[in-house]
Each structure stands twice: as structure tokens, then as C-alpha cells.
Design a protein around this motif. Structure first.
Motif: not given
Length: 393
Positions: A249-250, A240-241, A255-257, A190-192
Motif C-alpha cells: 500500500k506504500k 512511499p518508503n 500518493k493519497a497523503f 482502515f484506509g486513507t
């Protein structure tokens, strides 16, 4: 996600065959109306002595949509914050379930306790040890029940681990290996909110690591942690991979992680016990190993699972000597009684309120769980072993 009610189950009768007293319904509010709140709602709806009277979420309209989705009518949801809901004396709240993201656990728990409302707080307890201490101070001042959401404790096979240790079959426990993890399982359904630092705060370490810690610490009586040498990493989450992220969304998710996707530690506990811990949301391995409890008379091997949120599905084994012969005894699995663990969690919380019982999963134990998690994070950042200091509350 909690299972929905089995039509064959009678929720008017509890596990001990006593009848649920539904003459007075407990008035429950939900704080945080996202994914895990669904599991709470499914279970509350199964209980004949519960009335859901309110919900609050920081996203406008989300609480109302949540109630509508679950067919709850009459519940008040027009609150801009948990404080507004808890300040509404017309609700006459008995208790709240706090189902917010990790970084928002402490504030509503403290506020609810100070308002004289019992609290069922989803795991992890908090993000930091300091937050957990502040929650416990509010709990002590209020005299209300604070229970932490560790439903795996209520599984019969999990409980068997504690019974084996307490039986003396293993002798003096001196070394424990525990952990678990997923080969690819960073949670982004459900998102980040799980993976962003500003909401999650801690990753695999707090999300599923707290379960594996509770598994063994509860079995051996929750000794106090003394020192921690910890490590954590984020190689997969920031890539991102990473194959577990949804298409399109990768880049966004990488980037958000901002949390850990792997953590490990060497923990010294009171009583001369060593705890060797590792947990993963993602790794190039099927499992970091079984859980092992080693003792002077025997050792117990518990087959690995990905997160210990439930039961396990192959027998435990005890390695010991019988009449001088080295022997392996297989511990038969206990069949499920079909009652979902979430329902057991909710029922035990409700009964604690109604019959003035201790919290089913008390903060006095889980503070040690939180201290280890906090210690791992701090040790990893410092690059050295640290002492665990827990003040008197």
C-alpha cells in the motif's frame, strides 16, 4: 478504541454512587459508522438508560452491518444521508454521536442542532475555524447541548494538572511547552480517510494536536489566542518508503497523503502567556519533549506521551523553592478507577441531557483550540505570523 465493559463494573451506579435512572431511555442515533463509532457503541451499550435507534453512513449497507456487528436489533439504517435520518420524526431522537471523518463534522452537527437534537461531536471540532463558528451559531439558536469528544479531560491525572495550576502552587503562569507525537504512527488502519485532504483535512495537527492543546489550555482556563506563528510539514506521509505503511500500500498511501504529519507553533495567549507547541505523527525522535507549565513560583513537568489520549504513566514533578531551598516535588500518580474514559465521556454527555447540565466539553472553550489549529495551518501557508480573529457568536 474504547475498552469493553469490565464485568466487575456496575453501570447502573454512577461515579458519585447515585443510581442511573433508566425509567426513560435516551434515544440515540449514530452518524458515521466507522472505526471511532465502535468506541461510542461499546460505551453506549454499557449505559442502562440508552437505546440505539438509528444509524446513517454515506456508504450503502455500512450502517446496517455496523448495527449487526454490535448486536443491535431494531435500529433503522435505511438512510442515504444524515439528513434523511434526522428528518425521520418517528425516531424521536434525543441525541446523536457524530463519528464521521473530519471534513464531514460540521454539516451534520449543524443539521442535528437545527432539528433540536443534542450532539456529541468527535474531535477535532471541525477542520476550519469558520466551520466551527457556523456550528456554534446553530448551537446557540437551538439551545441544545453540543459537547466535543475530549475524553482525556476525565482522567484523574489529567485533572490533577488543572488542580495544581488553580491551587496557585505555580504562581503566575507565563510559558507553556506542549505537544507529543509518535516516532512512526501515521494512522492508516482502515484506509486513507485520516490522511487524504478531501476527508481528513488536517493531520497530526487536528488528530492528536487538539488533545495536547486541550491538556494545557483547560488547565489554565482557556485564555484567548492572540497570534500564531505556525509551521507544518508532510515529509514522512508523502514518502512511499515510509516504514509505517502496510506492504503493498506504500505507493497508494503516499500518493493519497494530503495533510500534515508534523506541526509546530509559537502562540501568544491573553494574559501574557506564551505557548510553544509541536506535534507529530512521524519523526526521527522518540519525543519532542515533555509538557512544561512554567510559573513565577514553580514549574510543572508532565511526562510526554505520544498523543495524550488517556493518561500518563510516570509522576509529574513540581520544581519550586521550599524554605529557600530549590526543591523537586514528585506528584504521585492517581490509580485508575477502571472505568474507561470513553464510558465517562458518554455518561457525562447523557447526564447533561437528562439533568439540563452544561455541555461537559463546551464549544465556548474548544473554539479557542480550533482557532489555534486553524491559525497554525494558515500561518504555515502564509509563511508568517498571523492574528487570530474570532467573531462574537
Amino acid at each position: 478504541m474504547a475498552e469493553k465493559m469490565d464485568a466487575a463494573l456496575d453501570y447502573n451506579v454512577k461515579a458519585d454512587n447515585t443510581v442511573v435512572d433508566a425509567s426513560r431511555k435516551l434515544r440515540i442515533g449514530i452518524i458515521g459508522c466507522g472505526w471511532i463509532a465502535d468506541a461510542h457503541m461499546y460505551s453506549y451499550k454499557n449505559m442502562p438508560d440508552v437505546e440505539i435507534v438509528a444509524g446513517a453512513d454515506i456508504i450503502p449497507g455500512k450502517a446496517a452491518a455496523y448495527m449487526a456487528k454490535h448486536g443491535i436489533t431494531g435500529a433503522k439504517t435505511d438512510y442515504a444521508s444524515h439528513k434523511e435520518m434526522l428528518d425521520d420524526e418517528s425516531l424521536k431522537l434525543d441525541a446523536v454521536s457524530i463519528c464521521t471523518y473530519n471534513r464531514a463534522h460540521a454539516e451534520p452537527a449543524i443539521y442535528a442542532l437545527k432539528k433540536g437534537v443534542h450532539v456529541l461531536l468527535e474531535k477535532p471540532f471541525t477542520v476550519t475555524l469558520d466551520e466551527a463558528i457556523e456550528v456554534m451559531k446553530a448551537e446557540k439558536e437551538s439551545g441544545k447541548i453540543l459537547s466535543i469528544g475530549f475524553q482525556p479531560r476525565l482522567d484523574a491525572n489529567m485533572q490533577q494538572i488543572k488542580k495544581i495550576v488553580e491551587s496557585g502552587e505555580l504562581g503566575q503562569v507565563y510559558y507553556i511547552q506542549t505537544g507529543g507525537g509518535r516516532r512512526r504512527g501515521i494512522p492508516t488502519p482502515f484506509g486513507t480517510s485520516f490522511i487524504a485532504n478531501e476527508t481528513g483535512g488536517i493531520g497530526a495537527l487536528g488528530d492528536i494536536g487538539c488533545y495536547s492543546l486541550d491538556l494545557v489550555l483547560n488547565a489554565i482556563g482557556y485564555p484567548k489566542p492572540l497570534t500564531v506563528s505556525g509551521y507544518k510539514s508532510d515529509f514522512f506521509g508523502k514518502d512511499p518508503n515510509y516504514s509505517g505503511y502496510p506492504a503493498g500500500k506504500k505507493e497508494e498511501y503516499a500518493k493519497a497523503f494530503g495533510v500534515d504529519d508534523f506541526a509546530a507553533a509559537f502562540v501568544r495567549l491573553e494574559g501574557g502567556i506564551i505557548l510553544d507547541f509541536r506535534i507529530a505523527w512521524a519523526m526521527n525522535l522518540d519525543t519532542p519533549g515533555d509538557t512544561i507549565i512554567m510559573g513565577t513560583k514553580g514549574s510543572l513537568r508532565v511526562p510526554s506521551t505520544d498523543c495524550w489520549n488517556g493518561t500518563f504513566h510516570s509522576p509529574m514533578k513540581i520544581y519550586h523553592e521550599v524554605a529557600g531551598l530549590q526543591t523537586v516535588t514528585e506528584v504521585p500518580l492517581i490509580p485508575s478507577d477502571k472505568v474507561p474514559l470513553f464510558d465517562k465521556k458518554i455518561r457525562s454527555f447523557l447526564d447533561a441531557i437528562k439533568y439540563n447540565r452544561p455541555a461537559p466539553v463546551p464549544s465556548s472553550q474548544i473554539i479557542y483550540n480550533q482557532a489555534i489549529i486553524d491559525g497554525i495551518a494558515k500561518s504555515a501557508e502564509a509563511g508568517r505570523e498571523i492574528e487570530v480573529v474570532i467573531p462574537e457568536i
